[in-house]
Structures are given as structure tokens and as C-alpha cells.
Design an enzyme around this catalytic site. Structure first.
Site, PDB file in Angstrom:
ATOM      1  NE  ARG A 166      -3.525  -2.535   0.059  1.00  0.00           N
ATOM      2  CZ  ARG A 166      -3.106  -3.654  -0.552  1.00  0.00           C
ATOM      3  NH1 ARG A 166      -1.977  -3.643  -1.247  1.00  0.00           N
ATOM      4  NH2 ARG A 166      -3.794  -4.762  -0.483  1.00  0.00           N
ATOM      5  CB  SER A 250      -9.521  -1.281   4.253  1.00  0.00           C
ATOM      6  OG  SER A 250     -10.164  -2.493   3.904  1.00  0.00           O
ATOM      7  CD  GLU A 373      -5.728   0.959   2.355  1.00  0.00           C
ATOM      8  OE1 GLU A 373      -6.453   0.728   1.373  1.00  0.00           O
ATOM      9  OE2 GLU A 373      -5.379   0.087   3.157  1.00  0.00           O
TER      10      GLU A 373
END
EC number: 1.3.1.98
Length: 381
Positions: A166, A250, A373
């Protein structure tokens, strides 16, 4: 330049929060996007690029800056130097799931496990999106970028983007700035031609999610349908009437920890060793003869880092699905503990307050701090 009347970001983001900028530009072609970025950068004013708005937590206050909406689209099929593969070059504003649907229709594998992820193609390499063990790094060939420092457009190979879990050199992690300030114009992927019949899945995590035995054949259509159904059950496929989908997906990254730290967590906490895409081969040990004393040091064992489930950590810190702080209009999804949702009329600060509380509880219980995130703009976590 295609300037439009500014509107609140709350109407453009899946979290449904965000204030109104002083200016807003809607770029529908690559040339419009390049021109807009160069002109905005020349002024030195604050700027924000928005694609699908699905990975953005924006503050509620109006701000003196420019938002550039990336609305470019298009897929170009290209030959590949590898037999049995094909390449696709996709404009940054193209809807990500529309690209996955195209690949499935064309019998191309490599991104099907990422079905249903909201957002645009240009965002995919920025945080190396992934799902069920499949990541963009596995198929990405190159990106076309425009750099803020120079205003120049260049084609950058994937291996120069420092793609990790990520992350990439393009990502603004919360509390830091990107190593390379640039905007993606297009993405080129290399996909395997498997057709519409059955083929063998290589990823254990995807096989587990689908309930497929090793060596068992599946079709692309089956994989896509199953992933979409699974995501929908978790509230991870956008559905306007369902507040569980009014989220940024998320909100926290699955935590990446050392193998030794992972052993301190309860054994039932789900975990997966990180794939060692770029792990170097062990170097040969060379001891000069003149220095040899009969002792050969034992080889050092390096264990891969481990990805652990942030959703499990949240729930086992006592914050179950549907949790809300008193009088808050933000809450955890009733379907998935990793999604922070706007239950109706929530402010960005209410979502941020919930995020901070979750971080504190997980840190107190397990000794690690979950990292957000989404891109966070104009609000503090």
C-alpha cells in the site's frame, strides 16, 4: 482551461465529507489535465487531485486552493514481448472496476481479484492497490507521470516507483509527503491471456477466499462474481441506500510487523507472510585465505515481515461492527470492522475522532499503531 463552479467535496467523496475549494477544474482529456496542472503549479497555490473520491478524507472547511477532477478515460490494447500476454494502457481517470470488467470480458488475468475496488486507475499504483493476495505490482509495467517540480511528462518503469505494501514514491502517507510529487496520467499493465475457460489460480490467499483447492480450475467470471459477492457482504461495494458503503473502504492498513513481533500477538490473529518480490539472493560468503582461522560464521536467517489483520485487531480491542462514539454520526460498518462510515450527516471531524479512538484502543491492547490508508486533507487524525 475547463474550470467549473466549485462544489463541496462532500458530494464527490464516498465518505460524503469535505468542504468547497476556491476553484475547481474538470479535466476530461490528457491535454486538459496536463495544462491544468502546469497552470496551477505555476501559481504556487494549494491543490488537490481527485479521481473517484473513494480514498479521501477531506476536512469540512472551505479552502483557498484548486481541486482538479480527473475525468480522463480510455483503454488501449498493446502487444507484449512475452508470449501469452498482452498489455493495456489505461487513462488515469478510467473507472478501476470498469477496467477489471474489461479484462474479464477479454479473457485477461492478473487483476480480477481486485474486482469491485472503487476509484480510478490513476490511483492504483499510488498505493499499490491489492485484494486477496493480488497487487498492482504484479502486473504494472510503467506509468506516464507529470512531475510538479518540472512540469515535464515522462514514462516511468514500475521498478522506479518503490512499490510496496500500500505504498509507492507517489503516496502522501499521513504525516509525511510523497518522495516524488507527481500525478499519474496513464497506467500500463501486462496481463496474461487465459481466455474464458478454466485456469489455475496461483495465490493461496485468493484460493482460500474462493474455497478453491490447489490445482483446481476456475474461470475469470467465477472469480469476479465471487469477489464482488464477498465484497458486497462486507459493505465494500458502493450502494447509495446502504450507509455501510459510505466509507473509504478499509480505513486502516493491515499492519506490517516483524515476524518476532507477530509472535507476541494472540495466535488466532490472522497473519500472512509478505511476499518477497524484491528480496535479494543471499550473497556468497568469501573469506580471504590469509584471514581464515577455521571458523565459518553461521548463516543469518532473515524471516519475512508479516501482515496482520487490522480488522481482527480492532474487533479484539473491543470495538465491534457498528461501534459508535456517543452522539457521533460516524461509526464502524455493521458488516466490516475495518470500514469507518458516515451514518448520515457526519462531519470529517467526527470520522477523524473515531479513527483516533480506534488507534488508541488498538495501541493500548496490542502495542501497535494502525496507519490510515486514505489520503487525509484538511483534518487531523
Amino acid at each position: 482551461m475547463p474550470e467549473i463552479a466549485p462544489v463541496p467535496l462532500a458530494g464527490l467523496t464516498t465518505l460524503r465529507v469535505g468542504g468547497t475549494p476556491a476553484r475547481m477544474i474538470e479535466a476530461r482529456t490528457r491535454d486538459e489535465l496536463v495544462t491544468a496542472l502546469r497552470e496551477v503549479w505555476a501559481t504556487g497555490e494549494a491543490w488537490l487531485v481527485v479521481g473517484g473520491g473513494s480514498n479521501l478524507l477531506a476536512g469540512d472547511e472551505s479552502f483557498d486552493g484548486t481541486v482538479i477532477l480527473v475525468r480522463t478515460s480510455g483503454i488501449e490494447r498493446l502487444p507484449s514481448p512475452r508470449e501469452g500476454h498482452t498489455r493495456v494502457r489505461v487513462e488515469a481517470g478510467h473507472d478501476w472496476d470498469a477496467l477489471v470488467a474489461y479484462a474479464v470480458d477479454e479473457g485477461l488475468s492478473g487483476i480480477v481479484a481486485m474486482s469491485g475496488i472503487p476509484g480510478t486507475v490513476g490511483a492504483s499504483p499510488v498505493q499499490n492497490i491489492g485484494a486477496y493476495g493480488q497487487e498492482i505490482v504484479e502486473t504494472l509495467v510503467e506509468v506516464d507521470l507529470i512531475d510538479e517540480a518540472t512540469g515535464e511528462v515522462s514514462t516511468v518503469p514500475a521498478d522506479e516507483l518503490a512499490l510496496g505494501f500500500r505504498t509507492s514514491v507517489l503516496k502522501n502517507h499521513y504525516g509525511s509527503v510523497a518522495a516524488r510529487s507527481a500525478v499519474v496520467l496513464s497506467v500500463t499493465l501486462e496481463l496474461r491471456e487465459v481466455g474464458h475457460g478454466e485456469y489455475t489460480l496461483s495465490g493461496a490467499q485468493l484460493r482460500q477466499a474462493l474455497g478453491v483447492a490447489e490445482g483446481e480450475g476456475v474461470t475469470l467470471r467465477r472469480v469476479r462474481d465471487t469477489v464482488l459477492q464477498t465484497r458486497a457482504r462486507k459493505g465494500m461495494v458502493l450502494d447509495d441506500p446502504d450507509p455501510d458503503t459510505h466509507s473509504a473502504g478499509s480505513f486502516f492498513q493491515n499492519a506490517i510487523v516483524s515476524a518476532s513481533f507477530a509472535r507476541t500477538l494472540p495466535p488466532e490473529c490472522p497473519r500472512w507472510p509478505l511476499p518477497q518480490h524484491d528480496a535479494p539472493e543471499p550473497a556468497d560468503l568469501v573469506i580471504p585465505l590469509a584471514a581464515y582461522d577455521g571458523f565459518v560464521p553461521a548463516p543469518v536467517s532473515v524471516q519475512p515481515d508479516v501482515k496482520v489483520s487490522a480488522a481482527w485487531l480492532i474487533e479484539h480491542a473491543g470495538l465491534g461492527k457498528g461501534f459508535r462514539l456517543p452522539r457521533s454520526r460516524a461509526g464502524l460498518s455493521t458488516k466490516h470492522a475495518l470500514a469507518l462510515t458516515n451514518r448520515g450527516g457526519a462531519t470529517a471531524e467526527e470520522i477523524a475522532e473515531l479513527a483516533r479512538y480506534i488507534q488508541q484502543r488498538v495501541q493500548a491492547e496490542f502495542g501497535l499503531i494502525l496507519q490510515p490508508e486514505p489520503v487525509v486533507f484538511g483534518v487531523e487524525i
